[in-house]
Design an enzyme around this catalytic site. Structure first.
Site, mmCIF file in Angstrom:
data_model
loop_
_atom_site.group_PDB
_atom_site.id
_atom_site.type_symbol
_atom_site.label_atom_id
_atom_site.label_comp_id
_atom_site.label_asym_id
_atom_site.label_seq_id
_atom_site.Cartn_x
_atom_site.Cartn_y
_atom_site.Cartn_z
ATOM 1 N N LYS A 76 0.858 -1.184 0.000
ATOM 2 C CA LYS A 76 0.000 0.000 0.000
ATOM 3 C C LYS A 76 0.898 1.238 0.000
ATOM 4 C CE LYS A 76 -3.882 2.025 2.614
ATOM 5 N NZ LYS A 76 -4.785 1.872 3.767
ATOM 6 N N SER A 151 -9.738 1.933 2.694
ATOM 7 C CA SER A 151 -8.826 2.660 1.852
ATOM 8 C C SER A 151 -7.777 1.795 1.151
ATOM 9 C CB SER A 151 -8.094 3.716 2.699
ATOM 10 O OG SER A 151 -7.298 3.093 3.684
ATOM 11 N N SER A 175 -10.189 -0.423 6.880
ATOM 12 C CA SER A 175 -9.570 -0.303 5.554
ATOM 13 C C SER A 175 -8.849 -1.528 5.006
ATOM 14 C CB SER A 175 -8.592 0.861 5.552
ATOM 15 O OG SER A 175 -9.295 2.041 5.308
HETATM 16 N N1 GLN Z 1 -13.418 4.308 6.092
HETATM 17 C C1 GLN Z 1 -12.816 4.766 7.307
HETATM 18 C C2 GLN Z 1 -12.383 6.205 7.170
HETATM 19 O O1 GLN Z 1 -12.658 6.772 6.188
HETATM 20 C C3 GLN Z 1 -11.658 3.880 7.665
HETATM 21 C C4 GLN Z 1 -10.438 4.157 6.891
HETATM 22 C C5 GLN Z 1 -9.281 3.326 7.335
HETATM 23 O O2 GLN Z 1 -9.441 2.291 7.976
HETATM 24 N N2 GLN Z 1 -8.095 3.784 7.008
HETATM 25 O O3 GLN Z 1 -11.791 6.764 8.015
#
Ligand code: GLN
Length: 486
Positions: A76, A151, A175
């Site tokens: 990532k 994400s 995410s």
């Molecule tokens: N969807 C969540 C957010 O927007 C989690 C994102 C994540 O786990 N990095 O913060």
């Protein structure tokens, strides 16, 4: 190379059916063919990959190899890789070449993995759909009209489309698990503190955790063996060696006590997802487990608490991006203030700005007690709910997401609806617990098969147990073997 689990690829490498260089070339040509359409990678590191593959082949020839030697991986784009551009999905870091390796990268390098490149992600890991990336949305390999989740959407899509064998992700509120569910792969968020965060660009430091995205729980265990363990450079990383996650994968499930949260089976849950969950529970029962309902009474507060705590921490973490030290600087600033203002206005996207504003507000004098402190209290209640549940059961199983992958653009104008997508995953981060999403079914909406994921949550540092339960499920089902046609 049809079975691309690490276990299978490793066997073939050992038998000399192909070399790591050949395997790497095969992945690179798949990337060349499919990445335009999927947009899973931001950067492809072809030269690095071929050099690491040649090195892996040499080690193998000398008998100095482990299970991950020569296995192609994607990272990532939140993990620093020395001399490689590390963007975190943002324009802000579009010119940032990392001067060092993240601990996760260093450890996976030492285990012999071959770095194919950096995967696309929501900007600074803020999002659930990969649409907030400055580098464009990622497409779901199962249906290119749909999001891969976020994400870590690039990593999940890359594993699902065989554009890498394994990938790294990070999970602050879901995410790793949510994109794994949307893409039909296995995604594991370990307990907070299990894996070093050093060299992983910070979003919300008390919630962020790195983890593996793979085709099976067995592969996740192999990756965990390389990734987990103490790191003097991250004081939140727990002391004491991590266990061998492979050692307990085959423990029988007889007598396992499963809890299903009553609060997860509500009318917001899609019928197909609920059906897949019920079928999965039957599989566990057939393996000797018992299932009972449990309560997580404060779960409904988790999203609200998270959207105070995570933005508050993000607003502090992102203050370092000021046009002075890293990344983007606006053109011809007239004075210091102008440089700060314009660099940040031009370098960050809308979702990141929204979070910085919410976070700054929640932390400001006069509002701190009303918002931040209250959210921290709710966080404690959520943790206590889990602690109480784990007195009665060994694992908590429920859906990973309310629905399968949604369409690109469907929720991007409505942040609150988007935030609610994480209703089953966020509490797990607030409590710091390990959680895995594994494929457990599929739907056929709009004529295209879409994967469904279920989530298994363990008690503090019960990573080995969670992987064991997931692996036993995968020995008895084929959902994780389904592949997307790209
Ligand atoms: N969807 C969540 C957010 O927007 C989690 C994102 C994540 O786990 N990095 O913060």
């Amino acid at each position: 190379m049809s079975d691309r689990t690490v276990a299978a690829l490793s066997r073939s490498l050992a038998k000399g059916e192909f070399s790591s260089v050949e395997l790497t070339q095969d992945y690179l040509s798949r990337i060349a063919l499919h990445n335009k359409g999927l947009n899973a990678y931001i950067t492809v590191t072809e030269e690095l990959a071929l050099a690491q593959a040649a090195q892996a082949d040499a080690l193998r020839a000398k008998g100095q190899h482990g299970p991950l030697t020569g296995i192609p991986i994607a990272h990532k784009d939140i993990f620093c890789i020395q001399d490689v551009r590390t963007t975190c999905g943002s324009k802000m870091l579009s010119n940032f070449i990392a001067p060092y390796n993240a601990t996760v990268v260093e450890r996976l390098n030492a285990a012999g993995t071959v770095t194919l490149g950096k995967t696309n992600m929501d900007e600074f890991a803020m999002g659930s759909s990969n649409e907030t990336s400055f580098y464009g949305a990622v497409r779901n390999p199962w249906d290119s009209e749909r999001v891969p989740g976020g994400s870590s959407g690039g990593s999940a899509a890359a594993v699902a489309a065989d554009l890498c064998a394994i990938a790294t992700g990070t999970d602050t509120g879901g995410s790793i698990r949510q994109p794994a569910a949307f893409c039909g792969v296995t995604g594991f968020k370990p307990s907070y503190g299990r894996i070093s965060r050093w060299g992983m660009i910070a979003f919300a430091s008390s919630l962020d955790q790195a983890g593996p995205i793979s085709k099976s729980a067995e592969d996740a265990a192999l990756m965990m063996n390389a990734m987990a363990g103490p790191d003097p450079r991250d004081s939140t990383c727990v002391d004491g060696a991590a266990p061998d996650y492979m050692a307990t994968l085959n423990d029988p499930l007889k007598g396992l006590r499963i809890g299903v949260p009553r609060q997860h089976i509500t009318k917001g849950l899609g019928a197909e997802v609920e059906k897949a969950l019920q079928e999965a529970l039957k599989v566990f029962e057939s393996l000797g487990a018992t299932v009972k309902e449990i309560d997580l009474p404060n779960n409904h507060l988790s999203v609200s608490a998270y959207y105070v705590i995570a933005p508050a921490e993000a607003s502090a973490n992102l203050s370092r991006f000021d046009g002075v030290r890293y990344g983007y600087r606006c053109d011809k600033p007239v004075n210091l203030e102008d440089m700060y203002k314009r660099s940040r206005s031009e370098g960050f996207g809308d979702e990141v700005k929204r979070r910085i504003m919410v976070g700054t507000y929640a932390l400001s004098a006069g509002y701190y007690d009303a918002y931040y402190l209250k959210a921290q209290r709710i966080r404690r209640l959520i943790k206590q709910d889990f602690d109480a549940a784990f007195k009665e059961v060994d694992v908590i199983i429920g859906p990973t997401t309310p629905h399968t992958a949604f369409k690109i653009g469907e929720k991007s104008d409505d942040p609150v609806t988007m935030y609610l997508e994480d209703i089953y995953t966020i509490g797990v981060n607030l409590a710091g617990l390990p959680g895995i999403s594994i494929p457990a079914g599929s739907t056929n909406e709009s004529g295209k098969a879409l994967p469904i994921g279920i989530q298994l949550v363990g008690s503090d540092f019960a990573e080995a147990k969670v992987l064991n339960i997931a692996h036993q499920f995968q020995l008895n089902t084929d959902w994780h073997k389904q592949t997307a046609e790209v």
